[in-house]
Design a protein around this motif. Structure first.
Motif, PDB file in Angstrom:
ATOM      1  N   GLU A   1       7.057  -2.271 -11.984  1.00 10.82           N
ATOM      2  CA  GLU A   1       5.869  -1.430 -12.012  1.00 10.82           C
ATOM      3  C   GLU A   1       6.038  -0.258 -11.050  1.00 10.82           C
ATOM      4  OE1 GLU A   1       2.648  -3.973 -11.069  1.00 10.82           O
ATOM      5  OE2 GLU A   1       2.726  -5.089 -12.968  1.00 10.82           O
ATOM      6  N   CYS A   2       5.659   0.925 -11.520  1.00 14.78           N
ATOM      7  CA  CYS A   2       5.842   2.152 -10.743  1.00 14.78           C
ATOM      8  C   CYS A   2       4.501   2.860 -10.564  1.00 14.78           C
ATOM      9  CB  CYS A   2       6.813   3.116 -11.440  1.00 14.78           C
ATOM     10  SG  CYS A   2       8.328   2.358 -12.065  1.00 14.78           S
ATOM     11  N   VAL A   3       4.401   3.610  -9.486  1.00 18.89           N
ATOM     12  CA  VAL A   3       3.261   4.484  -9.232  1.00 18.89           C
ATOM     13  C   VAL A   3       3.802   5.859  -8.849  1.00 18.89           C
ATOM     14  CG1 VAL A   3       1.317   4.979  -7.718  1.00 18.89           C
ATOM     15  CG2 VAL A   3       1.652   2.665  -8.586  1.00 18.89           C
ATOM     16  N   ILE A   4       3.304   6.886  -9.539  1.00 18.23           N
ATOM     17  CA  ILE A   4       3.715   8.263  -9.246  1.00 18.23           C
ATOM     18  C   ILE A   4       2.476   9.044  -8.844  1.00 18.23           C
ATOM     19  CG2 ILE A   4       4.967  10.276 -10.114  1.00 18.23           C
ATOM     20  CD1 ILE A   4       5.908   8.436 -12.449  1.00 18.23           C
ATOM     21  N   LYS A   5       2.516   9.626  -7.659  1.00  8.55           N
ATOM     22  CA  LYS A   5       1.397  10.456  -7.189  1.00  8.55           C
ATOM     23  C   LYS A   5       1.894  11.896  -7.076  1.00  8.55           C
ATOM     24  CE  LYS A   5      -0.680   6.678  -4.538  1.00  8.55           C
ATOM     25  NZ  LYS A   5      -1.229   6.223  -3.230  1.00  8.55           N
ATOM     26  N   VAL A   6       1.134  12.795  -7.692  1.00 10.57           N
ATOM     27  CA  VAL A   6       1.513  14.216  -7.712  1.00 10.57           C
ATOM     28  C   VAL A   6       0.369  15.027  -7.094  1.00 10.57           C
ATOM     29  CG1 VAL A   6       2.453  16.078  -9.126  1.00 10.57           C
ATOM     30  CG2 VAL A   6       2.715  13.696  -9.883  1.00 10.57           C
ATOM     31  N   PRO A   7       0.319  15.128  -5.766  1.00 12.62           N
ATOM     32  CA  PRO A   7      -0.792  15.847  -5.126  1.00 12.62           C
ATOM     33  C   PRO A   7      -0.717  17.359  -5.286  1.00 12.62           C
ATOM     34  CG  PRO A   7       0.794  15.101  -3.489  1.00 12.62           C
ATOM     35  CD  PRO A   7       1.232  14.504  -4.781  1.00 12.62           C
ATOM     36  N   ASP A   8       0.466  17.913  -5.622  1.00 10.34           N
ATOM     37  CA  ASP A   8       0.618  19.361  -5.721  1.00 10.34           C
ATOM     38  C   ASP A   8       0.378  19.896  -7.130  1.00 10.34           C
ATOM     39  OD1 ASP A   8       1.318  19.449  -3.028  1.00 10.34           O
ATOM     40  OD2 ASP A   8       3.445  19.096  -3.458  1.00 10.34           O
ATOM     41  N   ALA A   9      -0.045  19.040  -8.039  1.00  9.63           N
ATOM     42  CA  ALA A   9      -0.283  19.490  -9.408  1.00  9.63           C
ATOM     43  C   ALA A   9      -1.528  20.376  -9.480  1.00  9.63           C
ATOM     44  CB  ALA A   9      -0.427  18.284 -10.340  1.00  9.63           C
ATOM     45  N   ALA A  10      -1.525  21.322 -10.418  1.00 10.14           N
ATOM     46  CA  ALA A  10      -2.659  22.226 -10.640  1.00 10.14           C
ATOM     47  C   ALA A  10      -3.004  22.193 -12.138  1.00 10.14           C
ATOM     48  CB  ALA A  10      -2.301  23.631 -10.187  1.00 10.14           C
ATOM     49  N   PRO A  11      -4.253  22.323 -12.481  1.00 14.69           N
ATOM     50  CA  PRO A  11      -5.419  22.614 -11.623  1.00 14.69           C
ATOM     51  C   PRO A  11      -6.023  21.377 -10.956  1.00 14.69           C
ATOM     52  CG  PRO A  11      -6.079  22.547 -13.908  1.00 14.69           C
ATOM     53  CD  PRO A  11      -4.600  22.359 -13.910  1.00 14.69           C
TER      54      PRO A  11
ATOM     55  N   GLN B   1      -5.067  17.188  -9.368  1.00 14.27           N
ATOM     56  CA  GLN B   1      -4.017  16.263  -8.975  1.00 14.27           C
ATOM     57  C   GLN B   1      -3.801  15.218 -10.062  1.00 14.27           C
ATOM     58  OE1 GLN B   1      -5.476  14.805  -5.199  1.00 14.27           O
ATOM     59  NE2 GLN B   1      -4.423  16.426  -4.052  1.00 14.27           N
ATOM     60  N   LEU B   2      -2.538  14.764 -10.168  1.00 16.60           N
ATOM     61  CA  LEU B   2      -2.166  13.812 -11.206  1.00 16.60           C
ATOM     62  C   LEU B   2      -1.623  12.535 -10.572  1.00 16.60           C
ATOM     63  CD1 LEU B   2      -0.280  16.201 -13.679  1.00 16.60           C
ATOM     64  CD2 LEU B   2      -2.639  15.394 -13.853  1.00 16.60           C
ATOM     65  N   ALA B   3      -1.719  11.443 -11.318  1.00 11.11           N
ATOM     66  CA  ALA B   3      -1.135  10.167 -10.922  1.00 11.11           C
ATOM     67  C   ALA B   3      -0.754   9.407 -12.188  1.00 11.11           C
ATOM     68  CB  ALA B   3      -2.107   9.347 -10.079  1.00 11.11           C
ATOM     69  N   PHE B   4       0.254   8.556 -12.073  1.00 10.54           N
ATOM     70  CA  PHE B   4       0.753   7.826 -13.231  1.00 10.54           C
ATOM     71  C   PHE B   4       1.062   6.382 -12.831  1.00 10.54           C
ATOM     72  CE2 PHE B   4       1.987  12.236 -13.537  1.00 10.54           C
ATOM     73  CZ  PHE B   4       1.639  12.602 -14.831  1.00 10.54           C
ATOM     74  N   LEU B   5       0.704   5.491 -13.721  1.00 12.27           N
ATOM     75  CA  LEU B   5       1.183   4.115 -13.643  1.00 12.27           C
ATOM     76  C   LEU B   5       2.327   3.965 -14.636  1.00 12.27           C
ATOM     77  CD1 LEU B   5      -2.076   1.931 -13.464  1.00 12.27           C
ATOM     78  CD2 LEU B   5      -0.466   2.424 -11.619  1.00 12.27           C
ATOM     79  N   GLY B   6       3.392   3.316 -14.217  1.00 13.88           N
ATOM     80  CA  GLY B   6       4.538   3.146 -15.096  1.00 13.88           C
ATOM     81  C   GLY B   6       4.989   1.695 -15.148  1.00 13.88           C
ATOM     82  N   ARG B   7       5.462   1.310 -16.316  1.00 16.01           N
ATOM     83  CA  ARG B   7       6.055  -0.027 -16.492  1.00 16.01           C
ATOM     84  C   ARG B   7       7.470   0.179 -16.984  1.00 16.01           C
ATOM     85  NH1 ARG B   7       5.257  -3.898 -21.376  1.00 16.01           N
ATOM     86  NH2 ARG B   7       6.094  -5.894 -20.620  1.00 16.01           N
ATOM     87  N   PHE B   8       8.427  -0.165 -16.120  1.00 13.06           N
ATOM     88  CA  PHE B   8       9.828   0.089 -16.436  1.00 13.06           C
ATOM     89  C   PHE B   8      10.446  -1.151 -17.059  1.00 13.06           C
ATOM     90  CE2 PHE B   8      14.351  -0.031 -15.225  1.00 13.06           C
ATOM     91  CZ  PHE B   8      14.782   1.121 -15.862  1.00 13.06           C
ATOM     92  N   LEU B   9      11.158  -0.950 -18.190  1.00 11.18           N
ATOM     93  CA  LEU B   9      11.824  -2.039 -18.916  1.00 11.18           C
ATOM     94  C   LEU B   9      13.310  -1.732 -18.980  1.00 11.18           C
ATOM     95  CD1 LEU B   9       9.273  -2.240 -21.882  1.00 11.18           C
ATOM     96  CD2 LEU B   9       9.287  -3.623 -19.804  1.00 11.18           C
ATOM     97  N   PRO B  10      14.161  -2.476 -18.289  1.00 13.83           N
ATOM     98  CA  PRO B  10      15.605  -2.160 -18.269  1.00 13.83           C
ATOM     99  C   PRO B  10      16.273  -2.311 -19.634  1.00 13.83           C
ATOM    100  CG  PRO B  10      15.024  -3.635 -16.456  1.00 13.83           C
ATOM    101  CD  PRO B  10      13.845  -3.572 -17.382  1.00 13.83           C
ATOM    102  N   SER B  11      15.959  -3.395 -20.369  1.00 16.35           N
ATOM    103  CA  SER B  11      16.564  -3.638 -21.688  1.00 16.35           C
ATOM    104  C   SER B  11      15.426  -3.952 -22.654  1.00 16.35           C
ATOM    105  CB  SER B  11      17.562  -4.805 -21.626  1.00 16.35           C
ATOM    106  OG  SER B  11      18.611  -4.512 -20.716  1.00 16.35           O
ATOM    107  N   THR B  12      15.028  -2.933 -23.415  1.00 14.76           N
ATOM    108  CA  THR B  12      13.772  -2.988 -24.149  1.00 14.76           C
ATOM    109  C   THR B  12      13.965  -3.490 -25.573  1.00 14.76           C
ATOM    110  OG1 THR B  12      13.123  -1.049 -22.882  1.00 14.76           O
ATOM    111  CG2 THR B  12      11.719  -1.655 -24.731  1.00 14.76           C
ATOM    112  N   LEU B  13      13.065  -4.395 -25.975  1.00  9.00           N
ATOM    113  CA  LEU B  13      12.976  -4.841 -27.365  1.00  9.00           C
ATOM    114  C   LEU B  13      11.503  -4.957 -27.733  1.00  9.00           C
ATOM    115  CD1 LEU B  13      15.683  -7.650 -27.846  1.00  9.00           C
ATOM    116  CD2 LEU B  13      15.684  -5.343 -28.796  1.00  9.00           C
ATOM    117  N   PRO B  14      11.151  -4.632 -28.972  1.00 13.99           N
ATOM    118  CA  PRO B  14       9.747  -4.792 -29.395  1.00 13.99           C
ATOM    119  C   PRO B  14       9.404  -6.268 -29.557  1.00 13.99           C
ATOM    120  CG  PRO B  14      11.098  -4.074 -31.234  1.00 13.99           C
ATOM    121  CD  PRO B  14      11.980  -4.020 -30.034  1.00 13.99           C
ATOM    122  N   ALA B  15       8.160  -6.613 -29.218  1.00 10.35           N
ATOM    123  CA  ALA B  15       7.666  -7.986 -29.372  1.00 10.35           C
ATOM    124  C   ALA B  15       6.244  -7.911 -29.924  1.00 10.35           C
ATOM    125  CB  ALA B  15       7.697  -8.730 -28.042  1.00 10.35           C
TER     126      ALA B  15
END
Length: 515
Positions: free
Chosen positions: A330-340, A342-356
């Motif tokens: 699980e990842c968190v990205i904070k972008v305080p310098d974004a305009a107009p 501020q942005l933030a993102f939650l991410g779920r990283f999958l190293p070897s991905t398959l649909p289920a």
């Protein structure tokens, strides 16, 4: 009531110990061998939670995952210092009591043992035939011959007008004292390490560097006498990290095989670089400061373009592993310098991905088919509030709102793909994958004394368990020699050795053993 009756009444009252008496009783109880053994057992028992529960000084990330998985239970455990066992007040109390108990127990015994070693063997009893081991010699034997035989067998010998006394086995008590003194030194070494040593944890992404300074650590735990100038001035750069796993077709598929981090190390400012292959249990050693590899994970690389068309963020984002068997993270990205906004993102990283079904999962810990799912947010990150924030959490940000329609399982982005944000807020692109390693740097000046004390503890224990205390006497009466022996170690068998001694004194002797 008469004066005599008053005195008798006062004499009949129980006399209390008083302050001095209670202190004397407390010290005697504390310094008894029984109390020392109980405290030693409690010391070992108190160390068990340190191996059962993750410790903040070793792996703070694992502690954070424990809080996330079981917050109520973790809160109660934290009240009892279960995540900082070796820094807890109750552990320190057991440590100090054990140290005092050993000091008060061992030092008097050591002085008594030194006096015992210098004491001469006692004179021979009048009738040696009453001893558990005895024999009458048929051949001629002189006192000088008896002394020579017993000294050859490494007995301490004392002679009298018509007798010889010999003693052997003081090393048993010596080994016992060496064991306890070494245990005392071991405790002292642990205390010195806690006073003058330090520990620090840091997360380093591939391509990044680290310098051994206080500010560079994610978590830093110094000893009471450690200053910023005490740290060894080394630095390094993580050039590569490789992890190998058991491949498909095996019943243990996905099980880790090797972890290897390649470091470019400078032992001091201006020193030449040297390449170090850092592996588990093979730390980097710089003048006694050890850096261990204790964990690793993935750091997907993102480029965030804001609504104004400017690149507001670019670089890797370390992810916390949520599934250690497949390394879903699980990842968190904070972008305080974004305009107009501020942005933030939650991410779920999958190293070897398959649909289920309607979801996607990772089936292997290696980055065979890496993808990332993204949930975007916009609003105020609250960085101006002055409150500390975790870089791995968005839960405290009440002013963040989802961007667009938030779906439970968004389509994963492959490397090179981008997600356009609603309402012209910009886009986020998944550009690559790096790996990070978790390191623990430790300096412990008590490490080598503790090692030597541990070796001495084993040697002392071997001596105390294998050596027997015994005495032998030879008395000359009317031209005949009588030999007697006595074992001073309970449960030991002295019969065979006594027979050998008698045979050395006179091969024609008849040996008897009455018990």
């Amino acid at each position: 009531m008469t004066v005599v009756e008053e005195e008798q009444k006062q004499a009949a009252k129980p006399v209390g110990l008083g302050v001095i008496g209670w202190l004397r009783w407390g010290w005697r109880t504390l310094t008894s061998m029984r109390t020392a053994l109980i405290l030693l057992f409690l010391f070992a028992l108190a160390s068990v939670p340190g191996s059962v529960f993750p410790q903040r000084a070793v792996d703070p990330g694992q502690v954070a995952r424990y809080f996330a998985a079981e917050p109520v239970r973790a809160e109660w455990l934290d009240r009892f210092w279960m995540f900082d066992v070796f820094r807890s007040p109750w552990f320190a109390a057991i440590y100090l009591l054990l140290f005092l108990s050993l000091v008060g127990c061992v030092l008097p015994r050591t002085l008594a043992h030194l006096k015992e070693i210098r004491r001469k063997p006692p004179a021979a009893p009048r009738n040696l035939l009453r001893l558990p081991h005895h024999a009458e010699l048929d051949g001629e034997l002189t006192l000088a011959d008896a002394v020579a035989v017993l000294k050859k067998r490494r007995f301490r010998v004392e002679t009298g007008p018509d007798w010889v006394a010999a003693e052997k086995g003081h090393l048993r008590e010596t080994g016992n004292l060496v064991f306890h003194l070494a245990l005392l030194v071991l405790l002292l070494a642990v205390g010195v390490g806690g006073l003058y040593g330090y520990k620090g944890n840091v997360l380093v992404v591939e391509g990044d560097g680290f310098a051994n300074t206080v500010a560079a650590y994610d978590r830093y735990v110094p000893g009471a006498s450690v200053t910023a100038e005490s740290l060894e001035p080394f630095s390094f750069r993580l050039t590569d990290f490789q992890a190998t796993y058991v491949g498909p077709g095996h019943e243990k598929v996905g099980q880790p095989l090797t972890y290897s981090a390649t470091l470019s190390v400078k032992d001091a400012p201006g020193a030449p670089d040297r390449v170090v292959d850092l592996q588990v249990n093979e730390p980097l050693d710089v003048n006694g400061t050890l850096t261990y590899l204790i964990g690793h994970g993935y750091a997907p690389v993102f480029t965030v373009t804001d609504g104004a068309g400017q690149v507001a963020y670019e670089g890797p984002v370390p992810c916390l592993t949520s599934n250690t068997s497949t390394f879903e993270s699980e990842c968190v990205i904070k972008v305080p310098d974004a305009a107009p906004q501020q942005l933030a993102f939650l991410g779920r990283f999958l190293p070897s991905t398959l649909p289920a079904g309607d979801d996607w999962v990772s089936v292997f810990p290696g980055a065979v088919n890496p993808t990332v799912q993204i949930w975007p947010f916009a609003g105020d990150l609250g960085l101006d509030s002055g409150q500390p924030q975790s870089v791995y959490d968005l839960g405290a940000h009440q002013n963040l709102k989802p961007l667009g329609k938030m779906t439970a399982q968004p389509r994963p982005l492959a490397v090179g793909e981008a997600l356009d944000l609603p309402d012209g807020a910009g886009k986020i692109q998944f550009t690559g994958v790096k790996e990070w390693i978790a390191l623990q740097t430790t300096y412990d000046p008590g490490r080598m004394p503790a090692l030597l004390a541990s070796i001495a503890t084993v040697l002392g224990l071997v001596l105390s368990l294998t050596i027997r205390r015994r005495r032998v006497w030879v008395r000359m009466t009317d031209g005949r020699a009588t030999v007697g022996g006595l074992s001073r170690t309970e449960g030991s068998n002295f019969t065979d050795e006594f027979a050998e001694i008698v045979a050395s004194l006179n091969p024609r002797s008849g040996v008897t053993d009455d018990r």
